[in-house]
Design a protein around this motif. Structure first.
Motif, mmCIF file in Angstrom:
data_model
loop_
_atom_site.group_PDB
_atom_site.id
_atom_site.type_symbol
_atom_site.label_atom_id
_atom_site.label_comp_id
_atom_site.label_asym_id
_atom_site.label_seq_id
_atom_site.Cartn_x
_atom_site.Cartn_y
_atom_site.Cartn_z
ATOM 1 N N GLY A 206 7.104 98.245 62.487
ATOM 2 C CA GLY A 206 6.411 99.357 63.248
ATOM 3 C C GLY A 206 7.323 100.717 63.421
ATOM 4 O O GLY A 206 6.836 101.783 63.697
ATOM 5 N N HIS A 207 8.613 100.448 63.096
ATOM 6 C CA HIS A 207 9.454 101.609 62.687
ATOM 7 C C HIS A 207 9.101 102.574 61.705
ATOM 8 O O HIS A 207 9.688 103.721 61.743
ATOM 9 N N LEU A 208 8.333 102.069 60.826
ATOM 10 C CA LEU A 208 7.916 103.056 59.570
ATOM 11 C C LEU A 208 7.157 103.992 60.242
ATOM 12 O O LEU A 208 6.668 104.963 59.244
ATOM 13 N N LEU A 209 6.120 103.693 61.275
ATOM 14 C CA LEU A 209 5.013 104.529 61.854
ATOM 15 C C LEU A 209 5.159 104.716 63.179
ATOM 16 O O LEU A 209 4.787 103.829 63.726
ATOM 17 N N PRO A 210 5.693 105.891 63.520
ATOM 18 C CA PRO A 210 5.775 106.183 65.092
ATOM 19 C C PRO A 210 4.376 106.080 65.721
ATOM 20 O O PRO A 210 3.336 106.386 65.170
ATOM 21 N N GLU A 211 4.256 105.692 66.843
ATOM 22 C CA GLU A 211 3.320 105.466 67.737
ATOM 23 C C GLU A 211 2.519 107.022 67.841
ATOM 24 O O GLU A 211 3.401 107.773 68.335
ATOM 25 N N GLY A 212 1.220 106.989 68.091
ATOM 26 C CA GLY A 212 0.287 108.071 68.382
ATOM 27 C C GLY A 212 0.548 109.213 66.881
ATOM 28 O O GLY A 212 0.282 110.388 67.088
ATOM 29 N N THR A 213 0.902 108.805 65.591
ATOM 30 C CA THR A 213 0.940 109.671 64.522
ATOM 31 C C THR A 213 -0.676 109.837 64.126
ATOM 32 O O THR A 213 -1.543 109.219 64.092
ATOM 33 N N PRO A 214 -0.873 111.082 63.866
ATOM 34 C CA PRO A 214 -2.120 111.749 63.398
ATOM 35 C C PRO A 214 -2.408 110.981 62.151
ATOM 36 O O PRO A 214 -1.543 110.766 61.324
ATOM 37 N N ALA A 215 -3.926 110.567 61.966
ATOM 38 C CA ALA A 215 -4.103 109.878 60.845
ATOM 39 C C ALA A 215 -3.701 110.795 59.409
ATOM 40 O O ALA A 215 -3.413 109.865 58.362
ATOM 41 N N LEU A 216 -4.057 111.801 59.579
ATOM 42 C CA LEU A 216 -3.616 112.810 58.389
ATOM 43 C C LEU A 216 -2.159 112.454 57.803
ATOM 44 O O LEU A 216 -1.604 112.615 56.600
ATOM 45 N N LEU A 217 -1.221 112.208 58.690
ATOM 46 C CA LEU A 217 0.088 112.348 58.537
ATOM 47 C C LEU A 217 0.907 111.010 58.293
ATOM 48 O O LEU A 217 1.969 110.572 57.829
ATOM 49 N N ILE A 218 -0.167 109.773 58.309
ATOM 50 C CA ILE A 218 0.370 108.165 58.236
ATOM 51 C C ILE A 218 0.865 108.164 57.088
ATOM 52 O O ILE A 218 2.056 107.776 56.919
ATOM 53 N N PRO A 219 0.212 108.555 56.025
ATOM 54 C CA PRO A 219 0.814 108.120 54.547
ATOM 55 C C PRO A 219 2.393 108.912 54.074
ATOM 56 O O PRO A 219 3.157 108.448 53.786
ATOM 57 N N THR A 220 2.175 110.218 54.817
ATOM 58 C CA THR A 220 3.586 110.965 54.636
ATOM 59 C C THR A 220 4.584 110.497 55.361
ATOM 60 O O THR A 220 5.782 110.106 54.811
ATOM 61 N N LEU A 221 4.424 109.842 56.652
ATOM 62 C CA LEU A 221 5.258 109.516 57.616
ATOM 63 C C LEU A 221 5.892 108.112 57.082
ATOM 64 O O LEU A 221 7.104 107.799 57.222
ATOM 65 N N ILE A 222 5.254 107.350 56.502
ATOM 66 C CA ILE A 222 5.228 106.195 55.945
ATOM 67 C C ILE A 222 6.583 106.251 54.813
ATOM 68 O O ILE A 222 7.394 105.490 54.752
ATOM 69 N N ILE A 223 6.062 107.128 54.104
ATOM 70 C CA ILE A 223 7.124 107.445 52.935
ATOM 71 C C ILE A 223 8.374 107.832 53.260
ATOM 72 O O ILE A 223 9.174 107.254 52.856
ATOM 73 N N ILE A 224 8.258 108.840 54.301
ATOM 74 C CA ILE A 224 9.438 109.395 54.619
ATOM 75 C C ILE A 224 10.337 108.436 55.565
ATOM 76 O O ILE A 224 11.524 108.306 55.231
ATOM 77 N N GLU A 225 9.688 107.715 56.438
ATOM 78 C CA GLU A 225 10.610 106.524 57.007
ATOM 79 C C GLU A 225 11.062 105.526 56.123
ATOM 80 O O GLU A 225 12.135 104.922 56.343
ATOM 81 N N THR A 226 10.315 105.219 54.996
ATOM 82 C CA THR A 226 10.687 104.107 54.044
ATOM 83 C C THR A 226 11.941 104.673 53.351
ATOM 84 O O THR A 226 12.988 103.852 53.008
#
Length: 227
Positions: free
Chosen positions: A127-147
């Motif tokens: 769950g740390h890889l994807l903050p809560e309330g993230t817009p759907a369009l930003l989910i892939p980008t945020l997962i890559i950044i957090e990874t």
């Protein structure tokens, strides 16, 4: 001449034997071993109070599951603090100026926190890889950044410790080499430079202590996220 400044960071050898092992093992000889007596001497009492106070401060935000790491983290803190401080003495060597050693410490501790998180609470760890309330369009980008940020953590641990100690030692070496030259030409400037060198040495002592504390503190924060 420039190459001579960096010779202090090369691992010394004697008869083909790397002396970095001696530099890493020697600090443990300096610490007195507690006895089973009711009353100990002042040095052992002061040492025990320091260890207890630091352990309480370090593990205050951790829950009970993370307290089992107290002995390991305290040993790591004493190890880093000892070799950082002893490396400031003349004719000594600082093993923590070697990136290989610092990465050898950072990667296993970081990997241990990740494995513990994936084993005990995989949902929270992922769950740390994807903050809560993230817009759907930003989910892939945020997962890559957090990874990427997750895998950069051990590199940041090792490089931070290496860079701070190396920069301080190199600056002391540069200023100390300028004092004999200035002494023959400009004595007042040489005296001022000597004062700066003294203050810089005190600062480097503080940096050696702070960097050891920061290294262990960051590892404990990584542990806090996974226990």
């Amino acid at each position: 001449m420039a190459l001579g400044f960096f010779d202090q960071f090369s691992s010394p050898t004697h008869f083909g034997i790397p002396l970095i092992i001696v530099a890493m093992l020697f600090p443990w000889i300096l610490y007195p071993s507690p006895s089973n007596r009711w009353l100990n001497n002042r040095l052992i009492t002061l040492q025990g109070q320091f260890f207890n106070r630091f352990t309480q401060q370090l593990f205050l935000p951790l829950n009970q599951n993370g307290h089992k790491w107290a002995l390991i983290f305290m040993s790591l803190m004493v190890f880093l603090l000892s070799i950082n401080m002893l490396g400031l003495l003349p004719y000594t060597f600082t093993p923590t100026t070697q990136l290989s050693l610092n990465m050898g410490l950072a990667v296993p501790f970081w990997l241990a926190t990740v494995i513990i998180g994936m084993r005990n609470q995989p949902t929270a760890a992922l769950g740390h890889l994807l903050p809560e309330g993230t817009p759907a369009l930003l989910i892939p980008t945020l997962i890559i950044i957090e990874t990427i940020s997750l895998f950069i953590r051990p590199i940041a641990l090792g490089v931070r410790l290496t860079a701070n100690l190396t920069a301080g030692h190199l600056l002391i070496q540069l200023i100390a080499s300028a004092i004999p030259v200035l002494m023959t030409t400009m004595a007042p400037v040489a005296l001022l430079t000597l004062t700066v060198l003294f203050l810089l040495t005190i600062l480097e002592v503080a940096v050696a202590m702070i960097q050891a504390y920061v290294f262990v503190l960051l590892v404990s924060l990584y542990m806090q996220e996974n226990v």
